[in-house]
Structure formats: C-alpha cells, structure tokens
Design an enzyme around this catalytic site. Structure first.
Site, PDB file in Angstrom:
ATOM      1  N   ASN A   1     -42.236  83.063 -67.411  1.00  0.00           N
ATOM      2  CA  ASN A   1     -43.416  82.081 -66.984  1.00  0.00           C
ATOM      3  C   ASN A   1     -42.682  80.638 -67.439  1.00  0.00           C
ATOM      4  OD1 ASN A   1     -45.536  80.252 -67.248  1.00  0.00           O
ATOM      5  ND2 ASN A   1     -46.999  82.065 -68.051  1.00  0.00           N
TER       6      ASN A   1
ATOM      7  N   CYS B   1     -48.714  71.427 -53.830  1.00  0.00           N
ATOM      8  CA  CYS B   1     -49.108  71.782 -52.423  1.00  0.00           C
ATOM      9  C   CYS B   1     -50.308  72.154 -52.130  1.00  0.00           C
ATOM     10  CB  CYS B   1     -48.087  72.879 -52.190  1.00  0.00           C
ATOM     11  SG  CYS B   1     -48.208  74.374 -53.146  1.00  0.00           S
TER      12      CYS B   1
HETATM   13  N1  SAH Z   1     -39.754  76.386 -54.967  1.00  0.00           N
HETATM   14  C1  SAH Z   1     -39.963  77.263 -53.672  1.00  0.00           C
HETATM   15  C2  SAH Z   1     -41.657  77.706 -53.764  1.00  0.00           C
HETATM   16  C3  SAH Z   1     -42.228  77.937 -54.910  1.00  0.00           C
HETATM   17  S1  SAH Z   1     -43.634  79.001 -54.693  1.00  0.00           S
HETATM   18  C4  SAH Z   1     -39.498  76.930 -52.435  1.00  0.00           C
HETATM   19  O1  SAH Z   1     -38.796  76.002 -52.380  1.00  0.00           O
HETATM   20  O2  SAH Z   1     -39.817  77.887 -51.465  1.00  0.00           O
HETATM   21  C5  SAH Z   1     -44.220  79.136 -56.304  1.00  0.00           C
HETATM   22  C6  SAH Z   1     -43.372  80.154 -57.092  1.00  0.00           C
HETATM   23  O3  SAH Z   1     -43.949  80.120 -58.410  1.00  0.00           O
HETATM   24  C7  SAH Z   1     -43.618  81.726 -56.833  1.00  0.00           C
HETATM   25  O4  SAH Z   1     -42.335  82.395 -56.426  1.00  0.00           O
HETATM   26  C8  SAH Z   1     -44.337  82.210 -57.658  1.00  0.00           C
HETATM   27  O5  SAH Z   1     -43.829  83.632 -58.240  1.00  0.00           O
HETATM   28  C9  SAH Z   1     -43.935  81.548 -58.865  1.00  0.00           C
HETATM   29  N2  SAH Z   1     -44.788  81.181 -60.129  1.00  0.00           N
HETATM   30  C10 SAH Z   1     -46.148  81.278 -60.092  1.00  0.00           C
HETATM   31  N3  SAH Z   1     -46.391  81.086 -61.499  1.00  0.00           N
HETATM   32  C11 SAH Z   1     -45.341  81.109 -62.261  1.00  0.00           C
HETATM   33  C12 SAH Z   1     -45.019  80.484 -63.719  1.00  0.00           C
HETATM   34  N4  SAH Z   1     -46.194  80.519 -64.278  1.00  0.00           N
HETATM   35  N5  SAH Z   1     -44.040  80.515 -64.039  1.00  0.00           N
HETATM   36  C13 SAH Z   1     -43.039  80.514 -63.132  1.00  0.00           C
HETATM   37  N6  SAH Z   1     -42.987  80.904 -62.034  1.00  0.00           N
HETATM   38  C14 SAH Z   1     -44.276  81.047 -61.463  1.00  0.00           C
END
Ligand code: SAH
Length: 389
Positions: free
Chosen positions: A272, A333
């Site tokens: 996380n 986003c």
């Molecule tokens: N940077 C990526 C897109 C991110 S999408 C790109 O360029 O394509 C958001 C991502 O955040 C997802 O993969 C999801 O699994 C992750 N995510 C969501 N909550 C999170 C958290 N608390 N800690 C770490 N990752 C998390």
C-alpha cells in the site's frame, strides 16, 4: 419520434454544444419515450437543437448525437463518426495503439474504443449506445480487420443506465495478453484483466516526457500498474527504479514488462503506497524522482473532499522522499478534481512539507483523448513535473 422540450435554461450549456440533457432540464415530452429511442430535442421556443438517444431510467435523459434534424442515426452514421475519429488520429501520427474513440470528445457520447495493436477494447457506457454494439463491432471489422474485439463493460456506471456489468469477447476469441508498442518500449497488457479497457493509453505522451528528468536518477514509481512509467524511466537511463503497486497481478505484469524490455534495474514492491511512503519517509529514504499516478480517488461529486485528502496525503508523503532539487511527477485522473484544485492541493502539501515547488511541465491527457471545451468532463487527466526545492 418523441419530442423533448427543454425548460428555459439559465445557462446555455446544451445549446452551446454540451450533449447531455438531464431529466430536470425538461419542460415537456411529446410521445411515449422508450429506453434507447432516438428523440428530437427543442429549446423552450421550439427551436430544434439536436437528436440523440434517450434513457428515461437515467438522470442523463438524452445524449445528443447530431445537430441536424435530417441526419439518420444508423450504422452509416456511426461508421462516418468512427472514420472521422480515426482520420484525426492518423493525422497526428498515431499508429499501433491509441484511443480511437473518446466518447463525447469524438461526438459519440458514452462510447470508448481503444486500439491495442491488432486488437480492440470497447466500452458502451449508456443504454442508447449499447443498443448499437453489434453495428459498432461490424464497423471495426470493416475498417480494421482486427484479430479480435473485447468489451470491457465491467464498470459500475453502466448500472445507472439500467445496464449490467459485463466483459468478454465480441466475436472470435483471442489471447487477451498482448504486447503493444509505446514510445519504442514493449508493453505487455492484459485486455481482459488490466485496469479499465486494459491499459492506460492516456499517459503515453506524458510517459515520454519524463526522459530528461530520470537519466542517471533513482526513481520511485508509485501506483505502477503494468510498470509502464517504471519501464520508461529505466529505459531512459535511470540508475535504479522501484515500482510499487498494491496489486500482485499488476506487479507480476510489471515484472514481465521489465524483462521483455531487458531492464534489470527495477525493484518491485507489492504494498500500500500510503503506508510505504510514510515508512520510507520515517527511514529517511530519498529518491531523485518520485512518480505518483494513483487511481481516481473519487468517481462521484459527493466524495471530492475525501479524494482531496487522499491527494494531499500522497503528495505530501511523496514530496518528502524527493531529494532537494529532484522531481515530483504527480497526476490526477478524476475529472471531478479540476486542474486549479489539484494544483492547490499539491501547493498545500508543499507548504506543509516546508518545500518550494517549481513547475517544470503541466500536461493533460494525450491528444488521442482530445478535450472538448464545450464538455468540461472531457478534461480529466492532470500531469505535473515539479521540481522540489
Ligand atoms: N501508473 C499506471 C496507472 C496506475 S492505475 C500507468 O501508467 O498505467 C492505479 C494503480 O494503483 C492500480 O494498478 C492499482 O492496483 C494501484 N493502487 C490502488 N491503490 C493503491 C495503494 N493504496 N497503494 C498502491 N497501489 C495502489
């Protein structure tokens, strides 16, 4: 055809080109409107505005498709619109993978089509457009002769339209894990299981823009998903990259992406990000560049305050990990978070962290996700490269 007469409007949003008509903007309805029916919309002076598909079950009652009374809404109409959308992208030089149709911004409300090499992933997010799914698939077959088409309609917003959440092949089956080309990198994506339509094409140009900042740098890529920022950073000459995501599936894909690009200097952490950044800040860890590309913390207007707290916290923690003179690359986003509000949140975080921020670059989503000024919801991605001093 059912006719819809609008109430006298305080603002001229609809007449000025916003295609949504909310149910509380209607003064009178002439006819028995059915779900998905093409209706004609008039202003309170009975002047024709446009035609679109209706859904009496949705708060968005009508989404306009044309401003010409005589224009038929049929397969030929959709083919014309999709061809126009394609010509625009061709003109801009898009080739292998790009968003072919970006809903309202391509005058095809609630329709999203991504091209991933020889495959297509689509979303029909409103009842009216969902009725034309078969025709849309035929059009893609005719125009592109693709190896496969997949629907990623597994999104809650469909339920507001009385549609079920569903995903699967539209026509022949194919391996949904495929490698696309992005900025000369190979990216393995999973059309069936990746986020949204399978992969975020909206950051393609932004990923390329990190090149000058990551050379020789130590880089932390938080919310890494398929590891695309991490792969770009390593490929552009970063000394060491650390990719973090909470999802094991995402990290597994990111690892494969590092390997198919022959990049050995990426570490992967399944964690996380909120907890990890806090812990690492306590330990005094430092990076030259920190990238934060979190999911939309809010998908509703009602939840904006919570989302802002999330953005502030993550940016505050992220900033503390940036070496003096290094860079924070930070994104949002959600279209509910307007650019000025996002900027304010980062600025507040900087003040709390005792940092000076110098703006180097600001961009929205890529040009294959054009922004229609008449439809403010079409601007959703905010991407900053900031120097932290
Ligand atoms: N940077 C990526 C897109 C991110 S999408 C790109 O360029 O394509 C958001 C991502 O955040 C997802 O993969 C999801 O699994 C992750 N995510 C969501 N909550 C999170 C958290 N608390 N800690 C770490 N990752 C998390």
């Amino acid at each position: 055809m059912t006719e819809i007469i609008l109430s006298p409007l305080k603002n001229r949003r609809i007449e000025n080109g916003h295609p949504w008509i909310y149910d509380n903007e209607v003064a009178d309805t002439k006819g028995d409107m059915t779900q998905g029916e093409i209706v004609a919309v008039y202003n309170h002076k009975k002047k024709f505005i446009g035609k679109g598909y209706a859904n009496p079950r949705s708060h968005i009652l009508v989404r306009l498709l044309t401003y010409q009374l005589k224009e038929e809404i049929n397969k030929a109409f959709f083919k014309r619109k999709i061809q126009e959308a394609y010509s625009y992208r061709q003109k801009l030089g898009y080739q292998d993978s790009f968003r072919l149709v970006f809903g309202e911004a391509d005058f095809l409300p609630a329709l999203v089509i991504d091209k991933f090499g020889d495959y297509f992933s689509l979303q029909t997010l409103a009842f009216g457009i969902d009725q034309f799914k078969k025709e849309i698939v035929e059009i893609l077959e005719e125009l592109f002769n693709p190896k496969g088409i997949y629907e990623r309609n597994d999104v809650p917003v469909r339920e507001l339209e009385g549609l079920s959440q569903q995903s699967g092949f539209l026509g022949r089956e194919f391996p949904t894990k495929t490698i696309i080309t992005e900025n000369n990198f190979k990216i393995l994506i999973d059309i069936a299981n990746g986020q949204k339509t399978g992969y975020f094409l909206d950051q393609t140009a932004n990923r390329a823009s990190i090149a000058p900042f990551v050379r020789q740098a130590t880089v932390l890529d938080c919310f890494s998903h398929t590891g695309s920022f991490a792969v770009h950073a390593a490929g552009y000459g970063a000394k060491k990259v650390t990719a973090v995501d909470i999802s094991e599936v995402a990290i597994a894909t990111a690892k494969e992406n590092a390997s198919i690009n022959n990049l050995a200097n990426i570490d992967f952490v399944t964690a996380n990000a909120f907890d990890l950044l806090k812990e690492w800040a306590k330990e005094g860890r430092q990076f030259d560049v920190v990238i934060l590309d979190p999911p939309a913390f809010t998908k509703t207007r009602g939840n904006i305050e919570n989302a802002l707290r999330g953005y502030k916290e993550i940016n505050l923690r992220g900033m503390k990990l940036v070496k003096k003179g290094g860079f924070l690359i930070t994104c949002s986003c959600s279209h509910f978070i307007k650019p000025d509000i996002f900027k304010r949140v980062i600025f507040d975080a900087a003040i709390d962290a005792g940092k000076i921020v110098r703006e180097i670059l600001y961009k929205p989503q890529g040009n294959d996700h054009p922004i229609l000024w008449n439809v403010e919801e079409t601007l959703y991605l905010k991407f900053y490269i900031l120097q932290i001093l």
